[in-house]
Design an enzyme around this catalytic site. Structure first.
Site, PDB file in Angstrom:
ATOM      1  N   MET A   1      26.447  40.037  45.693  1.00 47.35           N
ATOM      2  CA  MET A   1      27.546  39.111  45.485  1.00 47.35           C
ATOM      3  C   MET A   1      28.314  38.978  46.800  1.00 47.35           C
ATOM      4  O   MET A   1      28.934  39.921  47.258  1.00 47.35           O
ATOM      5  CB  MET A   1      28.460  39.628  44.374  1.00 47.35           C
ATOM      6  CG  MET A   1      29.658  38.750  44.150  1.00 47.35           C
ATOM      7  SD  MET A   1      30.730  39.276  42.798  1.00 47.35           S
ATOM      8  CE  MET A   1      29.624  39.294  41.426  1.00 47.35           C
ATOM      9  N   PRO A   2      28.271  37.815  47.441  1.00 45.05           N
ATOM     10  CA  PRO A   2      29.014  37.613  48.684  1.00 45.05           C
ATOM     11  C   PRO A   2      30.521  37.564  48.428  1.00 45.05           C
ATOM     12  O   PRO A   2      30.973  37.078  47.394  1.00 45.05           O
ATOM     13  CB  PRO A   2      28.543  36.251  49.187  1.00 45.05           C
ATOM     14  CG  PRO A   2      27.437  35.828  48.312  1.00 45.05           C
ATOM     15  CD  PRO A   2      27.477  36.652  47.084  1.00 45.05           C
ATOM     16  N   TYR A   3      31.266  38.088  49.372  1.00 46.53           N
ATOM     17  CA  TYR A   3      32.714  37.918  49.301  1.00 46.53           C
ATOM     18  C   TYR A   3      33.256  37.594  50.673  1.00 46.53           C
ATOM     19  O   TYR A   3      32.700  37.975  51.694  1.00 46.53           O
ATOM     20  CB  TYR A   3      33.417  39.121  48.673  1.00 46.53           C
ATOM     21  CG  TYR A   3      33.476  40.358  49.534  1.00 46.53           C
ATOM     22  CD1 TYR A   3      34.534  40.561  50.416  1.00 46.53           C
ATOM     23  CD2 TYR A   3      32.489  41.319  49.449  1.00 46.53           C
ATOM     24  CE1 TYR A   3      34.586  41.699  51.201  1.00 46.53           C
ATOM     25  CE2 TYR A   3      32.548  42.455  50.224  1.00 46.53           C
ATOM     26  CZ  TYR A   3      33.593  42.649  51.097  1.00 46.53           C
ATOM     27  OH  TYR A   3      33.641  43.764  51.871  1.00 46.53           O
ATOM     28  N   SER A  38      28.869  33.193  42.160  1.00 46.22           N
ATOM     29  CA  SER A  38      28.623  34.546  42.647  1.00 46.22           C
ATOM     30  C   SER A  38      29.477  34.889  43.866  1.00 46.22           C
ATOM     31  O   SER A  38      29.427  36.008  44.371  1.00 46.22           O
ATOM     32  CB  SER A  38      27.144  34.728  43.003  1.00 46.22           C
ATOM     33  OG  SER A  38      26.833  34.045  44.206  1.00 46.22           O
ATOM     34  N   LEU A  40      32.984  35.491  45.827  1.00 41.33           N
ATOM     35  CA  LEU A  40      34.385  35.873  45.670  1.00 41.33           C
ATOM     36  C   LEU A  40      35.146  35.530  46.941  1.00 41.33           C
ATOM     37  O   LEU A  40      34.662  35.781  48.048  1.00 41.33           O
ATOM     38  CB  LEU A  40      34.516  37.377  45.419  1.00 41.33           C
ATOM     39  CG  LEU A  40      33.888  37.917  44.142  1.00 41.33           C
ATOM     40  CD1 LEU A  40      33.971  39.438  44.133  1.00 41.33           C
ATOM     41  CD2 LEU A  40      34.586  37.344  42.937  1.00 41.33           C
TER      42      LEU A  40
END
Length: 61
Positions: A1-3, A38, A40
């Site tokens: 999950m990229p943030y 996906s 954030l």
């Protein structure tokens, strides 16, 4: 999950935060081919008296 963490000096309006969130999400989703839900985005607002540029606090400029 990229943030993604976005830091700004000063306060933003809710509308500005929404625009940042949408724009950053679009850019990341396109760049790495990930679904938007996906990604954030964290927006940190720093007080201008906690940030300096050229040795001078932004609050004093």
């Amino acid at each position: 999950m990229p943030y993604v963490n976005v830091r700004v000096a000063g306060k933003l309006t809710r509308e500005q935060k929404q625009k940042i969130a949408q724009g950053v999400t679009e850019a990341i989703a396109e760049a790495i081919d990930k679904p938007k839900d996906s990604i954030l985005v964290f927006i940190d607002e720093d007080s201008r008296d906690n940030v300096a540029k050229g040795g001078v606090l932004l609050e004093d400029k």
